[in-house]
Design a protein around this motif. Sequence first.
Motif, mmCIF file in Angstrom:
data_model
loop_
_atom_site.group_PDB
_atom_site.id
_atom_site.type_symbol
_atom_site.label_atom_id
_atom_site.label_comp_id
_atom_site.label_asym_id
_atom_site.label_seq_id
_atom_site.Cartn_x
_atom_site.Cartn_y
_atom_site.Cartn_z
ATOM 1 N N GLU A 278 0.835 -1.208 0.000
ATOM 2 C CA GLU A 278 0.000 0.000 0.000
ATOM 3 C C GLU A 278 0.870 1.259 0.000
ATOM 4 N N ILE A 279 1.949 1.232 0.767
ATOM 5 C CA ILE A 279 2.880 2.368 0.784
ATOM 6 C C ILE A 279 3.537 2.516 -0.591
ATOM 7 N N GLU A 280 3.967 1.403 -1.176
ATOM 8 C CA GLU A 280 4.579 1.438 -2.506
ATOM 9 C C GLU A 280 3.619 2.036 -3.538
ATOM 10 N N THR A 281 2.377 1.596 -3.485
ATOM 11 C CA THR A 281 1.369 2.063 -4.451
ATOM 12 C C THR A 281 1.171 3.567 -4.349
ATOM 13 N N GLN A 282 1.029 4.061 -3.107
ATOM 14 C CA GLN A 282 0.765 5.484 -2.936
ATOM 15 C C GLN A 282 1.978 6.349 -3.232
ATOM 16 N N LEU A 283 3.181 5.797 -3.051
ATOM 17 C CA LEU A 283 4.390 6.542 -3.381
ATOM 18 C C LEU A 283 4.755 6.416 -4.858
ATOM 19 N N GLY A 284 4.219 5.379 -5.513
ATOM 20 C CA GLY A 284 4.591 5.116 -6.903
ATOM 21 C C GLY A 284 6.014 4.601 -7.026
ATOM 22 N N LEU A 285 6.479 3.892 -5.989
ATOM 23 C CA LEU A 285 7.846 3.370 -5.949
ATOM 24 C C LEU A 285 7.831 1.919 -5.489
ATOM 25 N N ASN A 286 8.858 1.173 -5.883
ATOM 26 C CA ASN A 286 8.998 -0.208 -5.442
ATOM 27 C C ASN A 286 10.090 -0.306 -4.385
ATOM 28 N N ALA A 287 9.814 -1.092 -3.358
ATOM 29 C CA ALA A 287 10.778 -1.261 -2.273
ATOM 30 C C ALA A 287 11.821 -2.319 -2.636
ATOM 31 N N LYS A 288 13.058 -2.067 -2.212
ATOM 32 C CA LYS A 288 14.101 -3.090 -2.274
ATOM 33 C C LYS A 288 14.026 -3.863 -0.959
ATOM 34 N N LYS A 289 13.589 -5.093 -1.037
ATOM 35 C CA LYS A 289 13.320 -5.853 0.187
ATOM 36 C C LYS A 289 14.411 -6.883 0.452
ATOM 37 N N GLU A 290 14.823 -6.953 1.711
ATOM 38 C CA GLU A 290 15.719 -8.008 2.172
ATOM 39 C C GLU A 290 14.954 -8.835 3.198
ATOM 40 N N LEU A 291 14.661 -10.072 2.847
ATOM 41 C CA LEU A 291 13.894 -10.931 3.749
ATOM 42 C C LEU A 291 14.799 -11.449 4.856
ATOM 43 N N MET A 292 14.379 -11.183 6.084
ATOM 44 C CA MET A 292 15.190 -11.479 7.257
ATOM 45 C C MET A 292 14.486 -12.508 8.147
ATOM 46 N N PRO A 293 15.261 -13.212 9.002
ATOM 47 C CA PRO A 293 14.621 -14.133 9.954
ATOM 48 C C PRO A 293 13.884 -13.365 11.046
ATOM 49 N N MET A 294 13.128 -14.090 11.830
ATOM 50 C CA MET A 294 12.372 -13.502 12.939
ATOM 51 C C MET A 294 13.329 -12.854 13.934
ATOM 52 N N GLN A 295 12.955 -11.672 14.419
ATOM 53 C CA GLN A 295 13.754 -10.966 15.407
ATOM 54 C C GLN A 295 13.402 -11.428 16.819
ATOM 55 N N PRO A 296 14.392 -11.532 17.713
ATOM 56 C CA PRO A 296 14.074 -11.861 19.109
ATOM 57 C C PRO A 296 13.100 -10.847 19.700
ATOM 58 N N TYR A 315 -16.754 2.566 21.320
ATOM 59 C CA TYR A 315 -15.529 2.735 20.535
ATOM 60 C C TYR A 315 -15.732 2.190 19.123
ATOM 61 N N LYS A 316 -15.423 3.029 18.123
ATOM 62 C CA LYS A 316 -15.626 2.631 16.725
ATOM 63 C C LYS A 316 -14.448 3.078 15.867
ATOM 64 N N PRO A 317 -13.449 2.212 15.680
ATOM 65 C CA PRO A 317 -12.351 2.583 14.777
ATOM 66 C C PRO A 317 -12.854 2.659 13.338
ATOM 67 N N THR A 318 -12.510 3.720 12.635
ATOM 68 C CA THR A 318 -13.081 3.948 11.306
ATOM 69 C C THR A 318 -12.052 4.102 10.191
ATOM 70 N N VAL A 319 -10.796 4.363 10.530
ATOM 71 C CA VAL A 319 -9.803 4.692 9.505
ATOM 72 C C VAL A 319 -9.215 3.415 8.903
ATOM 73 N N GLU A 320 -9.440 3.225 7.606
ATOM 74 C CA GLU A 320 -8.897 2.059 6.899
ATOM 75 C C GLU A 320 -7.439 2.307 6.505
ATOM 76 N N ILE A 321 -6.751 1.225 6.159
ATOM 77 C CA ILE A 321 -5.325 1.293 5.863
ATOM 78 C C ILE A 321 -5.017 2.288 4.744
ATOM 79 N N LYS A 322 -5.785 2.280 3.685
ATOM 80 C CA LYS A 322 -5.521 3.180 2.556
ATOM 81 C C LYS A 322 -5.560 4.631 3.001
ATOM 82 N N GLU A 323 -6.594 4.991 3.748
ATOM 83 C CA GLU A 323 -6.722 6.371 4.231
ATOM 84 C C GLU A 323 -5.623 6.710 5.230
ATOM 85 N N GLY A 324 -5.316 5.779 6.125
ATOM 86 C CA GLY A 324 -4.289 6.021 7.134
ATOM 87 C C GLY A 324 -2.916 6.227 6.517
ATOM 88 N N VAL A 325 -2.570 5.391 5.542
ATOM 89 C CA VAL A 325 -1.282 5.528 4.852
ATOM 90 C C VAL A 325 -1.226 6.865 4.122
#
Length: 337
Positions: A278-296, A315-325
Motif C-alpha cells: 500500500e505504501i509502494e502504491t501510494q508513493l509510486g515506488l517499489n521497495a528493495k526488500k531483504e527478507l530477514m529471519p524472525m527478530q528476538p 468505541y468505533k475505529p473507522t480509519v482504513e489502511i488506505k486512508e491512514g497511509v
Amino acid sequence: MKILVTGAAGFIGFHLCEKLIKEGHEVVGLDNVNNYYSQELKLARLEELGVKSDHDLKFNRAYKSSLHKNFAFFRMKLEDRQELPELFKTENFDIVCNLAAQAGVRYSLENPEAYIDSNLVGFANVLECCRNHNIKHLIYASSSSVYGQNKKIPFSTEDRVDEPISLYAATKRSNEIMAYTYSHLYNLATTGLRFFTVYGPWGRPDMAMFLFTDAITKGKTLKVFNEGNLERDFTFVDDIVNGVMAVINRIPSEKDLKYNLYNIGKSRPVNLMSFIEEIETQLGLNAKKELMPMQPGDVDKTWANSQPLMKHFDYKPTVEIKEGVEKYLKWYKAYYS
C-alpha cells in the motif's frame, strides 16, 4: 477537567493533548524528552502545541503554551520522587493519563535499565501520586506485546499473559498488575489500554510506518522480518485517541469496578507485505526488500478483540489502511522535506 498527560512529547501523547485542548480541558503535559529517538521530532511536536524551546527545555519548570491558554508543559522524569509528587500537590489534577514509557521491543534487548527506570519505577511513582492526591481516574498505556506468543486469536484480555518474550512486554504486564493492586488496596480507579500497532502522522522513527516509508523513498534496502510472514493489527492514531477520550470522559462511579483493562485496536490484522505494498502504491515506488529471519522479542501476529471497549464506550475505529497511509505520507513529505 484538569488532566495530566505524561508522554506529551511522544507520538500518542501529543495527539491526545491536541484533542483534549480542543475539547476545552485544562491540560498539563509532562515528558522527559530523552534521546531514545530524535529530540528534534519531540520538540517539533511540542512546538505544534505552542511550546517553543530552542533546544533548552529546563527540567521541572512550567512552560506555558503560546497557542493555547489551557496547556502547559513540564520537562520531568516519572521516576523523580521529589518533583512528581510536588507537581501533583500544586496542580490538583482530576485525571491522569499515563502514556509515558520507554518504548520499543528491540531496544529493550540492548538497554534494559531504561525500561526498569521509566516503566517500573516511574509507573510506581505515578501510582503513589495518584493515591495520595485524590485522582479520580488513572488511565495508562499497556501494549499488545503482553500477549507474547499467544496462539489464541483474536487476543482477549481474558487470555493468560504470563509469558512475555521481551522486557518491554514484561514491564507493561507489570504495570497492569501494579494497577490492580492499587485499585484493590486504595480504591483507585484505573483503566489499562493495550494498544495495538499504532501508526499515523508524527509517528516515531523506530516504528514500521517510518522505516518502510523512509527506505522506499530513499531507495534503501528494506529489512522485512520473518520473511514477511507477519500480521499486525494496524490502528490509526486518531482511532486510538478517540478511544482514550471515550474512557477519559466517563469517570467511574462508586458502583463501577475500580480496575479495568481493555484492548484497543482496529481488530482487523493486515499482512505486513500488504501494508508495504500500500505504501509502494501510494508513493509510486517499489521497495528493495531483504527478507530477514524472525527478530528476538517479535511475535507472528497481533489481533485485538476490542469488543468490550466497543460495548462499554461506544468505541468505533473507522480509519482504513488506505486512508491512514495517505494521511501519514502527506505528513511525512511535509515534515521531512
